[in-house]
Write a protein that holds these residues in place. Structure first.
Motif, PDB file in Angstrom:
ATOM      1  N   GLU A  42      10.539  -3.396   4.737  1.00 60.78           N
ATOM      2  CA  GLU A  42      11.706  -2.533   4.951  1.00 60.78           C
ATOM      3  C   GLU A  42      11.362  -1.478   5.996  1.00 60.78           C
ATOM      4  OE1 GLU A  42      14.586  -3.133   3.522  1.00 60.78           O
ATOM      5  OE2 GLU A  42      13.800  -4.710   2.219  1.00 60.78           O
ATOM      6  N   LEU A  43      12.340  -1.093   6.781  1.00 61.54           N
ATOM      7  CA  LEU A  43      12.139  -0.018   7.745  1.00 61.54           C
ATOM      8  C   LEU A  43      12.062   1.324   7.018  1.00 61.54           C
ATOM      9  CD1 LEU A  43      14.680  -1.120  10.500  1.00 61.54           C
ATOM     10  CD2 LEU A  43      12.201  -1.515  10.437  1.00 61.54           C
ATOM     11  N   ASP A  44      11.419   2.309   7.650  1.00 61.70           N
ATOM     12  CA  ASP A  44      11.361   3.633   7.042  1.00 61.70           C
ATOM     13  C   ASP A  44      12.705   4.342   7.223  1.00 61.70           C
ATOM     14  OD1 ASP A  44      11.452   4.650   9.634  1.00 61.70           O
ATOM     15  OD2 ASP A  44       9.585   5.772   9.472  1.00 61.70           O
ATOM     16  N   GLN A  45      12.787   5.598   6.769  1.00 57.01           N
ATOM     17  CA  GLN A  45      14.055   6.335   6.813  1.00 57.01           C
ATOM     18  C   GLN A  45      14.560   6.561   8.232  1.00 57.01           C
ATOM     19  OE1 GLN A  45      11.155   7.601   5.677  1.00 57.01           O
ATOM     20  NE2 GLN A  45      10.756   9.483   6.800  1.00 57.01           N
ATOM     21  N   ASP A  46      13.686   6.437   9.233  1.00 57.43           N
ATOM     22  CA  ASP A  46      14.092   6.598  10.631  1.00 57.43           C
ATOM     23  C   ASP A  46      14.376   5.269  11.313  1.00 57.43           C
ATOM     24  OD1 ASP A  46      13.822   9.476  10.723  1.00 57.43           O
ATOM     25  OD2 ASP A  46      11.649   9.158  10.642  1.00 57.43           O
ATOM     26  N   GLY A  47      14.283   4.173  10.560  1.00 63.74           N
ATOM     27  CA  GLY A  47      14.527   2.850  11.133  1.00 63.74           C
ATOM     28  C   GLY A  47      13.341   2.289  11.890  1.00 63.74           C
ATOM     29  N   LEU A  48      12.143   2.713  11.511  1.00 62.25           N
ATOM     30  CA  LEU A  48      10.920   2.308  12.212  1.00 62.25           C
ATOM     31  C   LEU A  48      10.002   1.439  11.353  1.00 62.25           C
ATOM     32  CD1 LEU A  48       9.909   5.757  13.767  1.00 62.25           C
ATOM     33  CD2 LEU A  48      11.067   3.852  14.918  1.00 62.25           C
ATOM     34  N   VAL A  49       9.237   0.600  12.030  1.00 64.41           N
ATOM     35  CA  VAL A  49       8.111  -0.087  11.399  1.00 64.41           C
ATOM     36  C   VAL A  49       6.925   0.871  11.389  1.00 64.41           C
ATOM     37  CG1 VAL A  49       6.446  -1.981  11.638  1.00 64.41           C
ATOM     38  CG2 VAL A  49       8.877  -2.397  12.048  1.00 64.41           C
ATOM     39  N   ILE A  50       6.668   1.491  12.549  1.00 58.64           N
ATOM     40  CA  ILE A  50       5.560   2.438  12.717  1.00 58.64           C
ATOM     41  C   ILE A  50       5.866   3.288  13.933  1.00 58.64           C
ATOM     42  CG2 ILE A  50       4.169   0.862  14.150  1.00 58.64           C
ATOM     43  CD1 ILE A  50       1.678   1.987  12.663  1.00 58.64           C
ATOM     44  N   GLY A  53       4.027   5.405  19.351  1.00 58.71           N
ATOM     45  CA  GLY A  53       3.122   6.266  20.106  1.00 58.71           C
ATOM     46  C   GLY A  53       1.786   6.437  19.405  1.00 58.71           C
ATOM     47  N   LEU A  54       1.828   6.778  18.101  1.00 58.40           N
ATOM     48  CA  LEU A  54       0.588   6.933  17.335  1.00 58.40           C
ATOM     49  C   LEU A  54      -0.163   5.606  17.228  1.00 58.40           C
ATOM     50  CD1 LEU A  54       1.640   9.305  14.406  1.00 58.40           C
ATOM     51  CD2 LEU A  54       0.153   9.830  16.354  1.00 58.40           C
ATOM     52  N   ALA A  55       0.579   4.520  17.051  1.00 62.01           N
ATOM     53  CA  ALA A  55      -0.068   3.203  16.966  1.00 62.01           C
ATOM     54  C   ALA A  55      -0.783   2.882  18.269  1.00 62.01           C
ATOM     55  CB  ALA A  55       0.971   2.132  16.631  1.00 62.01           C
ATOM     56  N   SER A  56      -0.123   3.089  19.386  1.00 61.85           N
ATOM     57  CA  SER A  56      -0.728   2.795  20.689  1.00 61.85           C
ATOM     58  C   SER A  56      -1.964   3.648  20.939  1.00 61.85           C
ATOM     59  CB  SER A  56       0.290   3.017  21.811  1.00 61.85           C
ATOM     60  OG  SER A  56       1.349   2.110  21.708  1.00 61.85           O
ATOM     61  N   GLU A  57      -1.881   4.937  20.619  1.00 61.39           N
ATOM     62  CA  GLU A  57      -3.028   5.840  20.798  1.00 61.39           C
ATOM     63  C   GLU A  57      -4.215   5.411  19.942  1.00 61.39           C
ATOM     64  OE1 GLU A  57      -1.947   9.907  20.000  1.00 61.39           O
ATOM     65  OE2 GLU A  57      -0.219   9.777  21.354  1.00 61.39           O
ATOM     66  N   THR A  58      -3.947   5.051  18.694  1.00 59.55           N
ATOM     67  CA  THR A  58      -5.029   4.674  17.782  1.00 59.55           C
ATOM     68  C   THR A  58      -5.672   3.359  18.213  1.00 59.55           C
ATOM     69  OG1 THR A  58      -3.859   5.804  16.008  1.00 59.55           O
ATOM     70  CG2 THR A  58      -5.653   4.330  15.362  1.00 59.55           C
ATOM     71  N   VAL A  59      -4.868   2.398  18.637  1.00 56.24           N
ATOM     72  CA  VAL A  59      -5.421   1.132  19.141  1.00 56.24           C
ATOM     73  C   VAL A  59      -6.314   1.416  20.340  1.00 56.24           C
ATOM     74  CG1 VAL A  59      -4.839  -1.056  20.263  1.00 56.24           C
ATOM     75  CG2 VAL A  59      -3.584  -0.328  18.219  1.00 56.24           C
ATOM     76  N   LYS A  60      -5.854   2.243  21.263  1.00 53.16           N
ATOM     77  CA  LYS A  60      -6.635   2.586  22.452  1.00 53.16           C
ATOM     78  C   LYS A  60      -7.966   3.224  22.061  1.00 53.16           C
ATOM     79  CE  LYS A  60      -4.521   3.731  26.257  1.00 53.16           C
ATOM     80  NZ  LYS A  60      -4.860   2.505  26.914  1.00 53.16           N
ATOM     81  N   GLU A  61      -7.947   4.113  21.073  1.00 46.78           N
ATOM     82  CA  GLU A  61      -9.178   4.776  20.605  1.00 46.78           C
ATOM     83  C   GLU A  61     -10.166   3.768  20.032  1.00 46.78           C
ATOM     84  OE1 GLU A  61      -8.085   7.813  17.804  1.00 46.78           O
ATOM     85  OE2 GLU A  61      -6.938   8.929  19.315  1.00 46.78           O
ATOM     86  N   VAL A  62      -9.681   2.848  19.210  1.00 44.17           N
ATOM     87  CA  VAL A  62     -10.568   1.839  18.612  1.00 44.17           C
ATOM     88  C   VAL A  62     -11.169   0.952  19.691  1.00 44.17           C
ATOM     89  CG1 VAL A  62     -10.589  -0.246  17.164  1.00 44.17           C
ATOM     90  CG2 VAL A  62      -9.520   1.859  16.324  1.00 44.17           C
ATOM     91  N   LEU A  63     -10.358   0.492  20.625  1.00 44.12           N
ATOM     92  CA  LEU A  63     -10.851  -0.396  21.677  1.00 44.12           C
ATOM     93  C   LEU A  63     -11.806   0.318  22.620  1.00 44.12           C
ATOM     94  CD1 LEU A  63      -7.610  -2.396  22.549  1.00 44.12           C
ATOM     95  CD2 LEU A  63      -9.432  -2.988  20.916  1.00 44.12           C
ATOM     96  N   ALA A  64     -11.647   1.626  22.800  1.00 43.59           N
ATOM     97  CA  ALA A  64     -12.519   2.396  23.697  1.00 43.59           C
ATOM     98  C   ALA A  64     -13.984   2.309  23.282  1.00 43.59           C
ATOM     99  CB  ALA A  64     -12.065   3.851  23.746  1.00 43.59           C
ATOM    100  N   GLY A 102      -4.649   8.078   7.620  1.00 43.12           N
ATOM    101  CA  GLY A 102      -3.467   8.807   8.052  1.00 43.12           C
ATOM    102  C   GLY A 102      -3.340   9.010   9.553  1.00 43.12           C
ATOM    103  N   LYS A 103      -4.191   8.353  10.350  1.00 43.02           N
ATOM    104  CA  LYS A 103      -4.169   8.558  11.804  1.00 43.02           C
ATOM    105  C   LYS A 103      -2.898   8.037  12.466  1.00 43.02           C
ATOM    106  CE  LYS A 103      -9.032   8.882  12.880  1.00 43.02           C
ATOM    107  NZ  LYS A 103     -10.087   8.430  13.789  1.00 43.02           N
ATOM    108  N   MET A 104      -2.165   7.157  11.794  1.00 41.39           N
ATOM    109  CA  MET A 104      -0.949   6.621  12.393  1.00 41.39           C
ATOM    110  C   MET A 104       0.311   7.197  11.747  1.00 41.39           C
ATOM    111  SD  MET A 104      -1.745   2.736  13.481  1.00 41.39           S
ATOM    112  CE  MET A 104      -3.440   2.185  13.466  1.00 41.39           C
ATOM    113  N   GLY A 105       0.158   8.315  11.055  1.00 38.20           N
ATOM    114  CA  GLY A 105       1.300   9.022  10.501  1.00 38.20           C
ATOM    115  C   GLY A 105       1.813   8.464   9.188  1.00 38.20           C
ATOM    116  N   THR A 106       2.818   9.128   8.653  1.00 42.84           N
ATOM    117  CA  THR A 106       3.348   8.753   7.335  1.00 42.84           C
ATOM    118  C   THR A 106       4.102   7.433   7.368  1.00 42.84           C
ATOM    119  OG1 THR A 106       5.311  10.099   7.731  1.00 42.84           O
ATOM    120  CG2 THR A 106       3.493  11.143   6.530  1.00 42.84           C
ATOM    121  N   THR A 107       4.700   7.102   8.504  1.00 42.84           N
ATOM    122  CA  THR A 107       5.424   5.829   8.597  1.00 42.84           C
ATOM    123  C   THR A 107       4.489   4.654   8.319  1.00 42.84           C
ATOM    124  OG1 THR A 107       7.007   6.736  10.156  1.00 42.84           O
ATOM    125  CG2 THR A 107       6.786   4.364  10.136  1.00 42.84           C
ATOM    126  N   ALA A 108       3.246   4.772   8.719  1.00 50.25           N
ATOM    127  CA  ALA A 108       2.271   3.690   8.525  1.00 50.25           C
ATOM    128  C   ALA A 108       1.981   3.427   7.055  1.00 50.25           C
ATOM    129  CB  ALA A 108       0.982   4.002   9.271  1.00 50.25           C
TER     130      ALA A 108
END
Length: 132
Positions: A42-50, A53-64, A102-108
């Protein structure tokens, strides 16, 4: 199931042990295109999966941590073949820990599954998918 994918890339060098790998037993390079697919029923209250922006930043950090590295010199991989399949699971585990921390926010918090797909060329990829 709702899905959202973010994409990045990283470049590595490595070699493999075992006759099955043929010339890849010698040190060689790879540029992986990485797709991270986040899933939830189910989508969150804002209609999002995640939060993309936070997802992209965190992926970039892990790959770095691996970008422009020779994986043969990474102590945590000592004695292991850092195949595409192996690296997909490594990245999955690190992103799962980041979500839990919690690095990807509450939506995660509503995510139930994630898939990491590493494209090693235009004709081949490997992935790891698991529950969160």
């Amino acid at each position: 199931m709702y899905r959202l994918c973010v994409r990045d890339h990283f470049m590595i060098a490595h070699s493999f042990n075992g006759e099955i790998f043929g010339p890849a037993q010698r040190t060689h390079g790879a540029t992986y295109v990485v797709d991270v697919v986040f899933q939830r029923p189910e989508l969150d209250q804002d209609g999002l999966v995640i939060d993309i922006g936070l997802a992209s930043e965190t992926v970039k950090e892990v790959l770095a941590d691996y970008n422009y590295r020779n994986l043969d010199e990474v102590s945590e991989f000592s004695g292991k073949n850092t195949t595409t399949e192996f690296m997909a699971k490594v990245i999955f585990d690190q992103l799962a820990a980041a979500i839990k921390a919690g690095k990807m926010g509450t939506t995660a918090q509503g995510l139930t599954h994630m898939e990491i797909k590493l494209h090693e060329s235009h004709v081949a990829w490997a992935s790891y998918e698991g529950a969160l």
